[in-house]
Design a protein around this motif. Structure first.
Motif, PDB file in Angstrom:
ATOM      1  N   LEU A   1      -7.062  -2.309   5.862  1.00 58.20           N
ATOM      2  CA  LEU A   1      -6.799  -3.231   4.765  1.00 58.20           C
ATOM      3  C   LEU A   1      -6.300  -4.576   5.282  1.00 58.20           C
ATOM      4  O   LEU A   1      -6.779  -5.637   4.861  1.00 58.20           O
ATOM      5  CB  LEU A   1      -5.771  -2.613   3.814  1.00 58.20           C
ATOM      6  CG  LEU A   1      -5.403  -3.430   2.580  1.00 58.20           C
ATOM      7  CD1 LEU A   1      -6.607  -3.624   1.663  1.00 58.20           C
ATOM      8  CD2 LEU A   1      -4.262  -2.749   1.818  1.00 58.20           C
TER       9      LEU A   1
ATOM     10  N   VAL B   1      -9.145   5.767  -3.782  1.00 57.38           N
ATOM     11  CA  VAL B   1      -8.108   4.744  -3.827  1.00 57.38           C
ATOM     12  C   VAL B   1      -8.144   4.002  -5.156  1.00 57.38           C
ATOM     13  O   VAL B   1      -9.210   3.848  -5.767  1.00 57.38           O
ATOM     14  CB  VAL B   1      -8.298   3.750  -2.652  1.00 57.38           C
ATOM     15  CG1 VAL B   1      -9.630   3.020  -2.769  1.00 57.38           C
ATOM     16  CG2 VAL B   1      -7.154   2.757  -2.555  1.00 57.38           C
TER      17      VAL B   1
ATOM     18  N   THR C   1      -3.411   4.968  -2.270  1.00 57.33           N
ATOM     19  CA  THR C   1      -4.372   5.947  -1.782  1.00 57.33           C
ATOM     20  C   THR C   1      -4.140   7.286  -2.481  1.00 57.33           C
ATOM     21  O   THR C   1      -3.010   7.664  -2.767  1.00 57.33           O
ATOM     22  CB  THR C   1      -4.250   6.127  -0.260  1.00 57.33           C
ATOM     23  OG1 THR C   1      -2.893   6.473   0.084  1.00 57.33           O
ATOM     24  CG2 THR C   1      -4.622   4.838   0.458  1.00 57.33           C
TER      25      THR C   1
ATOM     26  N   THR D   1     -12.231   2.906   7.713  1.00 57.42           N
ATOM     27  CA  THR D   1     -11.344   3.144   8.850  1.00 57.42           C
ATOM     28  C   THR D   1     -10.652   4.490   8.723  1.00 57.42           C
ATOM     29  O   THR D   1     -10.604   5.285   9.674  1.00 57.42           O
ATOM     30  CB  THR D   1     -10.293   2.012   8.941  1.00 57.42           C
ATOM     31  OG1 THR D   1     -10.963   0.759   8.967  1.00 57.42           O
ATOM     32  CG2 THR D   1      -9.450   2.151  10.190  1.00 57.42           C
ATOM     33  N   SER D   2     -10.100   4.780   7.550  1.00 56.28           N
ATOM     34  CA  SER D   2      -9.388   6.051   7.371  1.00 56.28           C
ATOM     35  C   SER D   2     -10.341   7.241   7.392  1.00 56.28           C
ATOM     36  O   SER D   2      -9.970   8.338   7.832  1.00 56.28           O
ATOM     37  CB  SER D   2      -8.590   6.032   6.072  1.00 56.28           C
ATOM     38  OG  SER D   2      -9.419   5.810   4.952  1.00 56.28           O
TER      39      SER D   2
ATOM     40  N   SER E   1      -4.090   4.328   9.107  1.00 51.66           N
ATOM     41  CA  SER E   1      -5.411   3.798   9.427  1.00 51.66           C
ATOM     42  C   SER E   1      -5.959   2.982   8.256  1.00 51.66           C
ATOM     43  O   SER E   1      -6.543   1.912   8.450  1.00 51.66           O
ATOM     44  CB  SER E   1      -6.363   4.944   9.765  1.00 51.66           C
ATOM     45  OG  SER E   1      -7.639   4.457  10.109  1.00 51.66           O
ATOM     46  N   PHE E   2      -5.756   3.493   7.038  1.00 51.64           N
ATOM     47  CA  PHE E   2      -6.174   2.733   5.854  1.00 51.64           C
ATOM     48  C   PHE E   2      -5.448   1.386   5.823  1.00 51.64           C
ATOM     49  O   PHE E   2      -6.064   0.346   5.571  1.00 51.64           O
ATOM     50  CB  PHE E   2      -5.858   3.539   4.591  1.00 51.64           C
ATOM     51  CG  PHE E   2      -6.313   2.884   3.325  1.00 51.64           C
ATOM     52  CD1 PHE E   2      -7.511   3.246   2.731  1.00 51.64           C
ATOM     53  CD2 PHE E   2      -5.543   1.895   2.712  1.00 51.64           C
ATOM     54  CE1 PHE E   2      -7.942   2.630   1.558  1.00 51.64           C
ATOM     55  CE2 PHE E   2      -5.959   1.274   1.552  1.00 51.64           C
ATOM     56  CZ  PHE E   2      -7.156   1.646   0.975  1.00 51.64           C
TER      57      PHE E   2
ATOM     58  N   LYS F   1       0.862  -1.187   0.000  1.00 53.74           N
ATOM     59  CA  LYS F   1       0.000   0.000   0.000  1.00 53.74           C
ATOM     60  C   LYS F   1       0.894   1.231   0.000  1.00 53.74           C
ATOM     61  O   LYS F   1       1.808   1.341   0.806  1.00 53.74           O
ATOM     62  CB  LYS F   1      -0.895  -0.003   1.241  1.00 53.74           C
ATOM     63  CG  LYS F   1      -2.023   1.034   1.213  1.00 53.74           C
ATOM     64  CD  LYS F   1      -1.609   2.458   1.486  1.00 53.74           C
ATOM     65  CE  LYS F   1      -1.077   2.671   2.890  1.00 53.74           C
ATOM     66  NZ  LYS F   1      -0.726   4.138   3.089  1.00 53.74           N
TER      67      LYS F   1
ATOM     68  N   SER G   1       0.942   5.759  -1.084  1.00 54.32           N
ATOM     69  CA  SER G   1       0.153   6.935  -1.442  1.00 54.32           C
ATOM     70  C   SER G   1       0.552   7.392  -2.844  1.00 54.32           C
ATOM     71  O   SER G   1       1.624   7.051  -3.358  1.00 54.32           O
ATOM     72  CB  SER G   1       0.393   8.071  -0.448  1.00 54.32           C
ATOM     73  OG  SER G   1       1.699   8.602  -0.610  1.00 54.32           O
TER      74      SER G   1
ATOM     75  N   ALA H   1     -10.912  -0.559   4.708  1.00 58.24           N
ATOM     76  CA  ALA H   1      -9.813   0.395   4.793  1.00 58.24           C
ATOM     77  C   ALA H   1     -10.300   1.825   4.578  1.00 58.24           C
ATOM     78  O   ALA H   1      -9.888   2.756   5.284  1.00 58.24           O
ATOM     79  CB  ALA H   1      -8.743   0.033   3.765  1.00 58.24           C
ATOM     80  N   LEU H   2     -11.186   2.016   3.609  1.00 53.05           N
ATOM     81  CA  LEU H   2     -11.738   3.350   3.361  1.00 53.05           C
ATOM     82  C   LEU H   2     -12.565   3.840   4.547  1.00 53.05           C
ATOM     83  O   LEU H   2     -12.497   5.012   4.927  1.00 53.05           O
ATOM     84  CB  LEU H   2     -12.598   3.325   2.100  1.00 53.05           C
ATOM     85  CG  LEU H   2     -11.838   3.248   0.769  1.00 53.05           C
ATOM     86  CD1 LEU H   2     -12.790   2.851  -0.356  1.00 53.05           C
ATOM     87  CD2 LEU H   2     -11.172   4.584   0.460  1.00 53.05           C
TER      88      LEU H   2
ATOM     89  N   THR I   1     -13.357   8.183  -1.780  1.00 46.84           N
ATOM     90  CA  THR I   1     -13.175   8.368  -0.349  1.00 46.84           C
ATOM     91  C   THR I   1     -14.521   8.356   0.361  1.00 46.84           C
ATOM     92  O   THR I   1     -15.557   8.654  -0.240  1.00 46.84           O
ATOM     93  CB  THR I   1     -12.462   9.698  -0.064  1.00 46.84           C
ATOM     94  OG1 THR I   1     -12.265   9.831   1.348  1.00 46.84           O
ATOM     95  CG2 THR I   1     -13.279  10.878  -0.557  1.00 46.84           C
TER      96      THR I   1
END
Length: 309
Positions: free
Chosen positions: A249, A215, A209, A286-287, A244-245, A176, A178, A283-284, A230
């Motif tokens: 995940l 994402v 991300t 959570t973030s 967090s993402f 993962k 960015s 994951a989305l 998002t």
């Protein structure tokens, strides 16, 4: 399910906001991921280093309060690492680091079914050598995930650090990053091209991300490429959002049986885009909760189910 091991730095984020306020939060990308995974209900340990000082005490207290077992505590005579984070008017953060990173080999590595690492710990000597060796040894029985989380001010020039990052990608089942990471490492290359190149190195799932743009993700087995928006409705700041993402995940893939042991590696290697969509969704979610709070807030599974179903 076997426990999760996270390997990497712990530090204190000293956050400066546009209104002149200063606050301190326990952080460091790997520590944030460990706390996030534990809060989502998984048995989690963190191999890290902390100084014998007030910042170290603060870190120990918060990490263990989140349900994480801390391993390998030793920073020698060094103070606990810090990162001065300056938040701009959009909520984005820039960092200035004071770091010390040396790691002992992880005891009883065979007890863990999944190992995650990333960020500064995976590239900063002398600890980076132990991190790479840990991943190499863990692959015999455990799945591996990695987040480059590039920090140019520490890692140097992209041409210098790129081979090291790519060697860690090759050891991983899930990567993962960015969009900022990929643009820094591969200026001028398209995102789908970078993701395909990473998949060819070995990972079965590559996720990138894109901040407010959501994402992008790609499964190696089929070459399928997906995108999702998002879920953040408001942003206090972006501190810890990527971590967090990553925690969400890992949690989602563990629950789907796609991480956690050698058999899970085989299932992930054969997975389609549809097989990983549930983990991407977690994951989305959570973030999205994290960015609504100041600092690297780690939501619980109950919060995610309440707010995002």
């Amino acid at each position: 399910m076997q426990p999760v091991l996270v390997v990497g730095e712990t530090l204190v984020d000293i956050v400066h906001t546009p209104d002149g306020q200063v606050s301190e939060h326990v952080g460091g990308s790997p520590a944030n991921v460990a706390m996030g995974v534990a809060r989502l209900g998984h048995d989690t340990s963190l191999a890290t280093t902390l100084g014998d000082d007030e910042h170290g005490r603060q870190c120990r207290e918060q990490i263990t309060d989140h349900g994480v077992v801390i391993e390998n505590l030793d920073a020698g005579s060094h103070a606990t690492s810090t990162a001065a984070a300056t938040i701009d008017d959009s909520g984005a953060a820039t960092y200035d680091f004071d770091l010390h990173w040396k790691l002992h080999p992880v005891a009883d590595l065979g007890a863990f079914g999944h190992v995650h690492t990333g960020s500064i710990a995976a590239t900063l000597t002398p600890g980076a050598e132990v991190v790479a060796q840990t991943l190499t040894e863990a692959r015999a029985h455990a799945t591996v995930s990695y987040d480059p989380n590039a920090r140019p001010s520490i890692m140097g020039e992209p041409d210098t650090v790129r081979p090291q990052i790519e060697s860690l990608i090759a050891l991983s089942d899930v990567v993962k990053a960015s969009e900022d990471d990929t643009e820094w490492l591969y200026a001028g290359r398209s995102l789908p091209d970078v993701m395909a190149a990473w998949g060819a190195l070995g990972p079965s799932l590559v996720v990138v991300t894109r901040g407010g743009d959501g994402v992008a993700y790609r499964v190696t087995a089929t070459g399928e490429f997906g995108e999702a928006p998002t879920r953040a409705e408001s942003v206090a700041d972006t501190v810890g959002a990527g971590d967090s993402f990553m925690a969400g995940l890992i949690s989602g893939l563990l629950d789907a049986g796609l991480l956690g042991d050698a058999d899970a590696r085989d299932r992930l290697a054969a997975s389609s885009l549809a097989d990983v969509e549930g983990a991407i969704s977690r994951a989305l979610a959570t973030s999205a909760i994290t960015v609504g709070h100041a600092g690297a807030y780690a939501p619980t599974r109950e919060e995610i189910e309440k707010d995002h179903g």
